[in-house]
Design a protein around this motif. Sequence first.
Motif, short mmCIF file in Angstrom:
data_model
loop_
_atom_site.label_atom_id
_atom_site.label_comp_id
_atom_site.label_asym_id
_atom_site.label_seq_id
_atom_site.Cartn_x
_atom_site.Cartn_y
_atom_site.Cartn_z
N GLU A 226 0.82 -1.21 0.00
CA GLU A 226 0.00 0.00 0.00
C GLU A 226 0.85 1.26 0.00
O GLU A 226 0.61 2.19 -0.75
CB GLU A 226 -0.90 0.01 1.24
CG GLU A 226 -2.25 -0.64 1.01
CD GLU A 226 -2.98 -0.89 2.33
OE1 GLU A 226 -2.82 -0.08 3.28
OE2 GLU A 226 -3.71 -1.89 2.41
N ILE A 227 1.86 1.29 0.88
CA ILE A 227 2.72 2.48 0.97
C ILE A 227 3.41 2.74 -0.36
O ILE A 227 3.57 3.88 -0.78
CB ILE A 227 3.75 2.31 2.11
CG1 ILE A 227 3.03 2.40 3.47
CG2 ILE A 227 4.84 3.37 2.03
CD1 ILE A 227 3.91 2.06 4.66
N LYS A 228 3.79 1.67 -1.04
CA LYS A 228 4.45 1.85 -2.34
C LYS A 228 3.45 1.98 -3.49
O LYS A 228 3.84 2.06 -4.65
CB LYS A 228 5.40 0.68 -2.61
CG LYS A 228 6.76 0.83 -1.94
CD LYS A 228 7.84 0.07 -2.69
CE LYS A 228 9.19 0.18 -1.99
NZ LYS A 228 10.17 -0.78 -2.51
N GLY A 229 2.16 1.95 -3.18
CA GLY A 229 1.15 2.14 -4.21
C GLY A 229 1.04 0.97 -5.18
O GLY A 229 0.69 1.15 -6.34
N ILE A 230 1.34 -0.23 -4.70
CA ILE A 230 1.26 -1.39 -5.58
C ILE A 230 -0.03 -2.15 -5.34
O ILE A 230 -0.30 -2.63 -4.23
CB ILE A 230 2.48 -2.32 -5.38
CG1 ILE A 230 3.71 -1.60 -5.93
CG2 ILE A 230 2.28 -3.67 -6.06
CD1 ILE A 230 4.99 -2.12 -5.39
N SER A 231 -0.83 -2.23 -6.38
CA SER A 231 -2.11 -2.90 -6.27
C SER A 231 -2.02 -4.23 -7.00
O SER A 231 -1.86 -4.28 -8.21
CB SER A 231 -3.19 -2.00 -6.89
OG SER A 231 -4.33 -2.76 -7.15
N SER A 232 -2.11 -5.31 -6.26
CA SER A 232 -1.97 -6.65 -6.82
C SER A 232 -2.57 -7.63 -5.84
O SER A 232 -2.39 -7.48 -4.63
CB SER A 232 -0.49 -6.97 -7.03
OG SER A 232 -0.28 -8.37 -7.06
N SER A 233 -3.28 -8.62 -6.35
CA SER A 233 -3.88 -9.58 -5.42
C SER A 233 -2.83 -10.55 -4.88
O SER A 233 -3.09 -11.29 -3.93
CB SER A 233 -5.02 -10.34 -6.09
OG SER A 233 -4.54 -10.98 -7.24
N VAL A 234 -1.65 -10.56 -5.48
CA VAL A 234 -0.56 -11.41 -4.96
C VAL A 234 0.20 -10.68 -3.85
O VAL A 234 0.63 -11.30 -2.87
CB VAL A 234 0.41 -11.79 -6.11
CG1 VAL A 234 1.61 -12.55 -5.56
CG2 VAL A 234 -0.31 -12.62 -7.18
N ALA A 235 0.33 -9.35 -3.98
CA ALA A 235 1.11 -8.57 -3.01
C ALA A 235 0.61 -8.78 -1.58
O ALA A 235 -0.58 -8.70 -1.32
CB ALA A 235 1.05 -7.09 -3.38
N GLY A 236 1.53 -9.07 -0.69
CA GLY A 236 1.19 -9.26 0.71
C GLY A 236 0.57 -10.60 1.03
O GLY A 236 0.35 -10.92 2.20
N GLU A 237 0.31 -11.39 0.00
CA GLU A 237 -0.38 -12.68 0.22
C GLU A 237 0.27 -13.82 -0.54
O GLU A 237 -0.40 -14.78 -0.93
CB GLU A 237 -1.84 -12.57 -0.24
CG GLU A 237 -2.65 -11.61 0.58
CD GLU A 237 -4.13 -11.71 0.24
OE1 GLU A 237 -4.53 -12.62 -0.51
OE2 GLU A 237 -4.89 -10.87 0.76
N ALA A 238 1.57 -13.73 -0.78
CA ALA A 238 2.23 -14.75 -1.58
C ALA A 238 2.16 -16.12 -0.91
O ALA A 238 2.38 -16.26 0.29
CB ALA A 238 3.69 -14.37 -1.82
N ASP A 239 1.82 -17.12 -1.71
CA ASP A 239 1.92 -18.52 -1.27
C ASP A 239 3.26 -19.10 -1.69
O ASP A 239 3.77 -20.03 -1.06
CB ASP A 239 0.82 -19.36 -1.93
CG ASP A 239 -0.57 -18.95 -1.51
OD1 ASP A 239 -0.85 -18.99 -0.30
OD2 ASP A 239 -1.37 -18.56 -2.39
N ILE A 240 3.79 -18.61 -2.80
CA ILE A 240 5.03 -19.14 -3.36
C ILE A 240 5.96 -17.97 -3.69
O ILE A 240 5.53 -17.00 -4.33
CB ILE A 240 4.75 -19.94 -4.66
CG1 ILE A 240 3.84 -21.14 -4.37
CG2 ILE A 240 6.06 -20.39 -5.31
CD1 ILE A 240 3.43 -21.94 -5.62
#
Lengths: 301, 301
Positions: A226-240
């Motif tokens: 969020e702070i870096k303004g990155i919107s991705s459903s993988v960001a912060g929730e990586a499984d791999i």
Amino acid sequence: MQQLATLIEQVKVQQNRVVSIAQADEREVLLAVKAAVEEKLCSFHLFGDQTKLETIAREIDLVWTERITYTHVSNVEESAQKAVQLVRDGKAHVLMKGNISSALLLKAVLNKEYGIRAGQVLSHVALFEVPNYSKLIMLSDAAMNILPSFDDKVAITNNAVSVARNIGLNKPKVAVLAAVESVNPNMQATVDAAALVEMNQKGKIQDCEVDGPFAFDIAVSKKAAEIKGISSSVAGEADILIVPTIEVGNALYKSFIYFAQAKTAAIIVGAKVPIVLTSRSDSSENKLYSLSLALVSSTID
Amino acid sequence: MQQLATLIEQVKVQQNRVVSIAQADEREVLLAVKAAVEEKLCSFHLFGDQTKLETIAREIDLVWTERITYTHVSNVEESAQKAVQLVRDGKAHVLMKGNISSALLLKAVLNKEYGIRAGQVLSHVALFEVPNYSKLIMLSDAAMNILPSFDDKVAITNNAVSVARNIGLNKPKVAVLAAVESVNPNMQATVDAAALVEMNQKGKIQDCEVDGPFAFDIAVSKKAAEIKGISSSVAGEADILIVPTIEVGNALYKSFIYFAQAKTAAIIVGAKVPIVLTSRSDSSENKLYSLSLALVSSTID
């Protein structure tokens, strides 16, 4: 699934599977066999020196139940060859390294005559339970491929995704790591990451969601993203986590264990069956987890 | 010294030093200034838009004590140039990044006419307090040098050693990281590590004890080193980790913060004075630590 202990439960509902161990005549190895048999995880076929096997078994009170068979071999090369052949003959579902070097065992695995190569890249997949992360996280490749080419990275990703699916994750989120989030031609890690994302979008890497390049914090922290303004459903929730080089993978692997108090299960995938290469420094708990991950990941019935 | 908080104590016994901030007209930056002034760490010379500076100061109750001077500038380029020139004129002991890109500030630092390059490689040095490690540990380079050459690694090591000495470590133990402990010509990290060890033995890298190549576990765990039969006074007791690439450094840095709950202080060294490049995602505590590390590492009186 949030804990590695659930792997053991997952194994118990499978049919009884056989693990073939090359050079099992070592105390640490037989202690792992004993623990696995007590947990009713699987059966074993041990290759090693008969006298040593019997002596150590007596010392550690290992009972020769119907779950354990052994074959005398006179040297480590024979041990590797016969352990691999048992797999090739369809009589074992997992290969495990005993008191033998990884190099020697892998040489037998890759042998053209009696080996069990499946035509794919062999890669190391490690699964971690990290106290400071909300779910299990997988890392590849921390130990097999030194400087993977782009094609190797595709295979490494596919291998990791197949393991994720075997443990019940149907569409794992894959973060491709680099030091930054933008593509920089001077940083091969970022170029390869963007290409992996594209292959995923075009359906050439399937059954997962790939994003990157991400620095580590973006992969594991929604707040950092969020702070870096990155919107991705993988960001912060990586499984791999897919790493660019063996040095990154190895350093992360060990920092998880030594600094972040993680538990781990690790296997080699890409051959006909999963391979367990635990080392003496692994805790007995991590050895059982690795064996369980291999058993769960074996797709041969 | 086992805690980063002692850096603050170390700063307080120094003479009052001046920090030059390029583009200080941002709330987060001025909050850090306020905290530092309240702790009586140093004085500041701020460059930025006068109206913005005064507005934000009122909002956050920043009092214009004798410790804070400011100069109005009309754009970020002027801000960078003037902040750097203050250092060049011998009137500031530390340079700090405000609301300006790192690239723009470093461009001014490296400017041939008014810059403050000291002829050396600029490198990023991060100092960590990791709950699971017995002492402070330093990591370099996690953010500046993408794929350092061997000569760069020598400079990176020397830069880190100079910071270690500034915080009171007279003969730091330097572990050069790779994925394995033996030299493998296919793994440049191992080749460079062995060469760094040799330079240290020949007295060409001084005031420290260099060993490697080491995988991460060997650098930080005596037990791991014992199991692998590695006898070295650096093994398990590293004060400084030198990494082969920015990807390794960056991943480790962030795994320490996000998975191992580490606190950190980070600066750029190799110019005439230390440079503080904190980012918005740093906690206010880590910002104060970084500023303190810079103040302690400034050798200009």
